[in-house]
Design an enzyme around this catalytic site. Structure first.
Site, short mmCIF file in Angstrom:
data_model
loop_
_atom_site.label_atom_id
_atom_site.label_comp_id
_atom_site.label_asym_id
_atom_site.label_seq_id
_atom_site.Cartn_x
_atom_site.Cartn_y
_atom_site.Cartn_z
N ASN A 142 0.93 -1.28 0.11
CA ASN A 142 0.09 0.00 -0.02
C ASN A 142 0.94 1.19 0.06
O ASN A 142 1.51 1.48 1.15
CB ASN A 142 -0.95 -0.15 1.32
CG ASN A 142 -1.84 1.17 1.40
OD1 ASN A 142 -1.82 1.96 0.41
ND2 ASN A 142 -2.78 0.89 2.40
N ARG A 183 -2.60 -2.07 -3.25
CA ARG A 183 -3.72 -1.25 -3.12
C ARG A 183 -4.03 -0.21 -4.09
O ARG A 183 -2.82 0.71 -4.02
CB ARG A 183 -3.76 -0.83 -1.62
CG ARG A 183 -4.92 0.07 -1.64
CD ARG A 183 -4.97 0.89 -0.10
NE ARG A 183 -6.23 1.61 -0.10
CZ ARG A 183 -6.28 2.60 0.75
NH1 ARG A 183 -5.30 3.20 1.31
NH2 ARG A 183 -7.31 3.42 0.74
N HIS A 213 -12.68 2.83 0.29
CA HIS A 213 -12.70 2.09 1.28
C HIS A 213 -13.49 0.77 1.00
O HIS A 213 -13.76 -0.10 1.81
CB HIS A 213 -13.42 2.77 2.66
CG HIS A 213 -12.71 3.83 3.29
ND1 HIS A 213 -13.39 4.77 4.05
CD2 HIS A 213 -11.40 3.97 3.45
CE1 HIS A 213 -12.45 5.43 4.58
NE2 HIS A 213 -11.59 5.23 4.45
N ARG A 217 -11.39 16.01 7.40
CA ARG A 217 -12.35 16.31 6.38
C ARG A 217 -13.74 16.56 6.65
O ARG A 217 -14.13 16.06 7.81
CB ARG A 217 -12.46 15.02 5.41
CG ARG A 217 -10.93 14.75 4.66
CD ARG A 217 -10.95 13.63 4.02
NE ARG A 217 -9.96 12.72 4.29
CZ ARG A 217 -10.00 11.35 3.91
NH1 ARG A 217 -10.86 10.92 2.95
NH2 ARG A 217 -9.00 10.64 4.46
N GLU A 277 -7.70 -4.92 5.80
CA GLU A 277 -7.70 -4.63 4.10
C GLU A 277 -6.60 -5.38 3.47
O GLU A 277 -6.66 -6.02 2.28
CB GLU A 277 -7.58 -3.09 4.15
CG GLU A 277 -8.83 -2.42 4.48
CD GLU A 277 -8.67 -1.09 4.57
OE1 GLU A 277 -9.00 -0.20 3.52
OE2 GLU A 277 -8.25 -0.23 5.69
#
Ligand code: ADP
Length: 394
Positions: free
Chosen positions: A9, A84, A173, A232, A378
């Site tokens: 990743n 990823r 996600h 965010r 993940e």
């Protein structure tokens, strides 16, 4: 390790990796190289027993960091690499073997993920040089959401923006929502159909999953849409941009920075983007932290309630991510804001979850929807999808 897959990743200045055996539940090697390109670049490795070591890599770039990672992978070489990739646009509905054509597509989609896709490509490039003979697979964050119907993925803006510029909702996600909803199905004996999943980490998103397919999700064209996150804003009135531009003379870059880096828990509290700190300060009476906590939880509940429109039936709700897995307070507040779902928490179960374990935290009444805490993984989802691509080719 049996036929391990190396999961990579790659961020703009970091590489997270995991070497995952084909045997389920076998221990894995993991690590994180960070601050790449700076004198403070370093690699932290964790062996299969869980002990960590730090290695200084002053000035290392992605290539140098991958070489260092390679030297810590032990004596079983990977059989494939799973990457990823944040944005796969509309082309990728599942993982794909990386070839020239796939690389071109990731490049072409970079306009939609300018921070992420170029970093992912740097990782692919370095990994291909180091492992020229290994199959490399791209696993996309957006692919799981390619099952959204048009009424969920289209914005109500002129059609030409979609047709000519790909302006639509994509969702992110995806590996996490796919993983936890599959785990939830498995834990319910394979008979469950409809899940609302809440991935609550630094980035946060919600998803409605029906029979293993994403039908709607809170993030959109970019990972800014939806619920409140660490820094965010999540949803704001789209008129805010024009207002800030006209009234305050702000540039698009100023507004982008404000909404991505200075908002969310940090902006509301004026204190921190870290939920642990927000919870601590709120309990000590800090008004900003209390407000941040209330807005965060209310907006998650509101998002879940609106996503429930996508599901013919609700089996239950799944919490995951650093906050979802570890904060009884957030889980309690979110569930309390959804009384019409008839969700009922077992308070003792909610407050005594064990880190890393899947746990059911509802009151156990068969007539009401389930509430699960399921640690996301993940890396294992990326390894699984990489393996599926290899198997399909064999
Ligand atoms: P990322 O999205 O970067 O992978 P994580 O999933 O690790 O992030 O989530 C990070 C968030 O989880 C932070 O806001 C952190 O404060 C929060 N978190 C971790 N442990 C706890 C805890 N025990 N209680 C509340 N929040 C927690």
């Amino acid at each position: 390790m049996k036929d391990p897959i190396l999961v990579i990743n790659c961020g703009s200045s970091s590489i997270k990796y995991a070497l995952i055996s084909r045997e389920p539940d076998a221990p894995r090697l993991v690590g994180l190289a960070e601050r790449l390109g700076s004198p403070e670049a370093r690699l932290e490795t964790t062996d299969t027993q869980g002990s960590k070591r730090e290695h200084a890599l002053p000035g290392a770039d992605h290539m140098a960091a991958l070489e260092a990672i390679l030297s810590h992978l032990g004596d079983t070489p990977p059989v494939a690499v799973g990457h990823r990739i944040v944005h796969g646009g509309e082309r990728f509905t599942r993982a794909a073997i990386i070839d020239e054509d796939v690389i071109r597509s990731i490049h072409e989609t970079a306009a939609l993920a300018p921070l992420h896709n170029p970093a992912n490509l740097a990782g692919i490039d370095a990994t291909q040089r180091i492992f020229p003979h290994l199959t490399q697979v791209a696993v996309f964050d957006t692919a799981f959401h390619q099952t959204l119907p048009p009424h969920a993925y289209r914005y109500a803006v002129p059609d030409s923006l979609y047709r000519e510029h790909g302006i639509r909702r994509y969702g992110f996600h995806g590996t996490s929502h796919a993983y936890v909803s599959r785990q939830a199905d498995r834990l319910e004996g394979g008979t469950a159909n409809g899940w609302l999943t809440a991935h609550l980490g630094n980035g946060c998103s919600t998803c409605a999953v029906w029979e293993g397919k994403s039908l709607d999700t809170s993030m959109g064209l970019t990972p800014l849409e939806g619920v409140v996150m660490g820094t965010r804003s999540g949803d704001v009135d789209p008129g805010l941009h024009a207002h800030l531009g006209r009234e305050l003379g702000w540039s698009l870059d100023d507004i982008d920075r404000l909404l991505n880096k200075q908002s969310g828990l940090l902006g509301l509290s004026g204190l921190s983007n870290d939920m642990r700190q927000i919870e601590r300060a709120a309990s000590e009476g800090h008004a900003g932290a209390q407000l941040a906590l209330e807005v965060f939880c209310y907006r998650i509940a509101k998002s879940l309630a609106s996503l429930s429109c996508a599901l013919p039936e609700l089996t239950g709700l799944v919490f995951t991510g650093g906050i979802g897995e570890n904060s009884p307070l957030v889980r309690h507040k979110v569930v309390a804001a959804l009384p019409h779902f008839r969700l009922t928490l077992d308070d003792a179960a909610n407050t005594s979850t064990v880190r890393g374990a899947c746990q059911r935290i509802d009151s156990g009444n068969h007539a009401t929807p389930r509430v699960w805490v399921i640690p996301t993984d993940e890396e294992s989802q990326i390894a699984r999808e990489t393996q599926q691509v290899l198997d399909a080719r064999a």
